[in-house]
Write an enzyme that holds these catalytic residues in place. Structure first.
Site, PDB file in Angstrom:
ATOM      1  N   THR A 216     -53.718  -4.702  79.787  1.00  0.00           N
ATOM      2  CA  THR A 216     -52.333  -4.376  80.108  1.00  0.00           C
ATOM      3  C   THR A 216     -51.766  -3.645  78.905  1.00  0.00           C
ATOM      4  OG1 THR A 216     -50.200  -5.284  80.866  1.00  0.00           O
ATOM      5  CG2 THR A 216     -51.433  -6.571  79.225  1.00  0.00           C
ATOM      6  N   THR A 217     -50.549  -3.142  79.011  1.00  0.00           N
ATOM      7  CA  THR A 217     -49.971  -2.361  77.921  1.00  0.00           C
ATOM      8  C   THR A 217     -49.890  -3.189  76.654  1.00  0.00           C
ATOM      9  OG1 THR A 217     -48.671  -1.113  79.524  1.00  0.00           O
ATOM     10  CG2 THR A 217     -48.007  -0.967  77.220  1.00  0.00           C
TER      11      THR A 217
ATOM     12  N   ARG B  19     -51.256   4.659  86.297  1.00  0.00           N
ATOM     13  CA  ARG B  19     -52.116   4.897  85.136  1.00  0.00           C
ATOM     14  C   ARG B  19     -52.998   6.120  85.354  1.00  0.00           C
ATOM     15  NH1 ARG B  19     -53.416   1.233  81.141  1.00  0.00           N
ATOM     16  NH2 ARG B  19     -52.106  -0.631  81.062  1.00  0.00           N
TER      17      ARG B  19
ATOM     18  N   GLU C  36     -43.495   3.713  85.577  1.00  0.00           N
ATOM     19  CA  GLU C  36     -44.053   3.656  84.234  1.00  0.00           C
ATOM     20  C   GLU C  36     -45.215   4.631  84.152  1.00  0.00           C
ATOM     21  OE1 GLU C  36     -45.162  -0.352  83.428  1.00  0.00           O
ATOM     22  OE2 GLU C  36     -43.108  -1.015  83.098  1.00  0.00           O
TER      23      GLU C  36
ATOM     24  N   HIS D 196     -42.334  -7.640  79.519  1.00  0.00           N
ATOM     25  CA  HIS D 196     -43.725  -7.846  79.158  1.00  0.00           C
ATOM     26  C   HIS D 196     -43.946  -9.308  78.783  1.00  0.00           C
ATOM     27  CE1 HIS D 196     -47.688  -6.038  78.616  1.00  0.00           C
ATOM     28  NE2 HIS D 196     -47.889  -6.964  77.706  1.00  0.00           N
ATOM     29  N   GLY D 197     -44.694  -9.988  79.634  1.00  0.00           N
ATOM     30  CA  GLY D 197     -45.064 -11.369  79.368  1.00  0.00           C
ATOM     31  C   GLY D 197     -44.000 -12.396  79.702  1.00  0.00           C
TER      32      GLY D 197
ATOM     33  N   ARG E 174     -56.232   2.532  88.010  1.00  0.00           N
ATOM     34  CA  ARG E 174     -56.934   1.259  88.160  1.00  0.00           C
ATOM     35  C   ARG E 174     -56.267   0.334  89.169  1.00  0.00           C
ATOM     36  NH1 ARG E 174     -56.195  -1.609  82.365  1.00  0.00           N
ATOM     37  NH2 ARG E 174     -57.022   0.408  81.726  1.00  0.00           N
TER      38      ARG E 174
ATOM     39  N   HIS F 205     -46.674   1.222  87.669  1.00  0.00           N
ATOM     40  CA  HIS F 205     -47.269   1.981  86.571  1.00  0.00           C
ATOM     41  C   HIS F 205     -48.420   2.790  87.139  1.00  0.00           C
ATOM     42  CE1 HIS F 205     -49.179   1.825  82.249  1.00  0.00           C
ATOM     43  NE2 HIS F 205     -49.139   3.053  82.751  1.00  0.00           N
TER      44      HIS F 205
ATOM     45  N   ASP G 164     -47.542  -3.924  90.305  1.00  0.00           N
ATOM     46  CA  ASP G 164     -48.863  -3.399  89.951  1.00  0.00           C
ATOM     47  C   ASP G 164     -49.995  -4.341  90.339  1.00  0.00           C
ATOM     48  OD1 ASP G 164     -47.623  -1.227  88.807  1.00  0.00           O
ATOM     49  OD2 ASP G 164     -48.056  -1.789  86.737  1.00  0.00           O
ATOM     50  N   HIS G 165     -49.804  -5.642  90.073  1.00  0.00           N
ATOM     51  CA  HIS G 165     -50.936  -6.552  90.234  1.00  0.00           C
ATOM     52  C   HIS G 165     -51.182  -6.956  91.685  1.00  0.00           C
ATOM     53  CE1 HIS G 165     -51.879  -6.386  86.122  1.00  0.00           C
ATOM     54  NE2 HIS G 165     -50.742  -6.917  85.727  1.00  0.00           N
TER      55      HIS G 165
ATOM     56  N   GLU H  45     -36.836  -0.007  76.680  1.00  0.00           N
ATOM     57  CA  GLU H  45     -37.291  -1.311  77.150  1.00  0.00           C
ATOM     58  C   GLU H  45     -37.951  -2.008  75.969  1.00  0.00           C
ATOM     59  OE1 GLU H  45     -40.418  -3.498  80.204  1.00  0.00           O
ATOM     60  OE2 GLU H  45     -39.491  -1.587  80.821  1.00  0.00           O
TER      61      GLU H  45
ATOM     62  N   ASN I 202     -42.229  -5.707  89.073  1.00  0.00           N
ATOM     63  CA  ASN I 202     -43.399  -4.843  88.956  1.00  0.00           C
ATOM     64  C   ASN I 202     -44.467  -5.328  89.937  1.00  0.00           C
ATOM     65  OD1 ASN I 202     -45.978  -3.816  88.030  1.00  0.00           O
ATOM     66  ND2 ASN I 202     -44.967  -3.220  86.133  1.00  0.00           N
TER      67      ASN I 202
END
Length: 241
Positions: free
Chosen positions: A100-101, A45, A70, A191-192, A49, A43, A9-10, A151, A7
């Site tokens: 985050t989600t 959004r 996503e 996630h995480g 963002r 993702h 995104d960041h 997921e 991912n």
């Protein structure tokens, strides 16, 4: 063996902090692919963002592996997905104020709406995944929607404060994995997850893909994107299939 989906995104989060042109998540995605990623995740959004429409459009033209999008189950996002045609759409819950989600979709409470939302995506040839907590009722509902994947949300496992609490969450994930596969669903996890806590899954069979973003981007700030991705790809490649 399971796949690694990265991912990016960041990377866009850093860019958007200055509303600048760099760093570009498209470049990061290309580096991730040549370093061992089997898929790229973004993702898009509703508040834009981090990932922008421009990013998704360019990634669709440039990603050589698989592009996973996503998104929330909204009319706007459904239209974008049918136009862009990612390889897979993962439907996630979305709140404007969250960092985050937070947690999985309430599929059991929205089963009819999600089933209807999936129909045109499937008709367009897009595979669909639902991001859910490892809860038996949510898994059962997911299997009835027409989605081919779930997921499993690993955030509670990743954030557990004690070994005992982490073991409880790990066991929940294993039970959810078995249930989902028994219902004919392909199972991704994410996630995480990071370079340490993912090691618990090394002998877990049946996971199709691990979705990892923040840990890779955080390491890449120090070591560079190719090293960060290749290290995680090496870890996942050693897992049982």
């Amino acid at each position: 063996m399971p796949h690694l989906a990265v991912n990016v995104d960041h990377v866009a989060t850093i860019r958007q902090a200055r509303l600048a042109a760099e760093p570009d998540p498209v470049t990061a995605a290309a580096l991730a692919e040549v370093s061992g990623a089997a898929a790229i995740i973004v993702h898009l959004r509703e508040d834009r963002r981090h990932i922008q429409d421009r990013d998704v459009e360019i990634l669709r033209r440039t990603v050589k592996t698989r592009l996973h999008l996503e998104m929330a189950a909204t009319q706007e996002m459904g239209g974008i997905a049918r136009r862009i045609l990612p390889d897979l759409v993962c439907l996630v819950p979305e709140k404007r104020r969250e960092l985050t989600t937070e947690g999985g979709l309430d599929v059991a409470g929205q089963e009819g709406a999600l089933t209807a939302f999936i129909v045109p995506l499937a008709a367009a040839g897009i595979e669909v995944s639902l991001f859910i907590d490892p809860d038996p009722a949510q898994i059962a509902a997911a299997a009835r929607t027409g989605a081919g994947y779930v997921e499993l949300h690993t955030g509670t496992y990743a954030e557990a404060k004690t070994p005992a609490a982490r073991q409880i969450e790990f066991d929940r994930l294993l039970a959810a994995l078995d249930q989902a596969r028994g219902l004919g669903l392909l199972v991704n996890m994410g996630h995480g997850l990071d370079y340490a806590n993912i090691m618990a899954f090394a002998r877990v069979s049946g996971v199709n893909e691990y979705s990892i973003g923040h840990a890779i981007v955080a390491r890449a700030v120090i070591t560079g994107f190719p090293e960060a991705v290749s290290r995680m790809a090496d870890i996942v490649s050693g897992f049982v299939s």
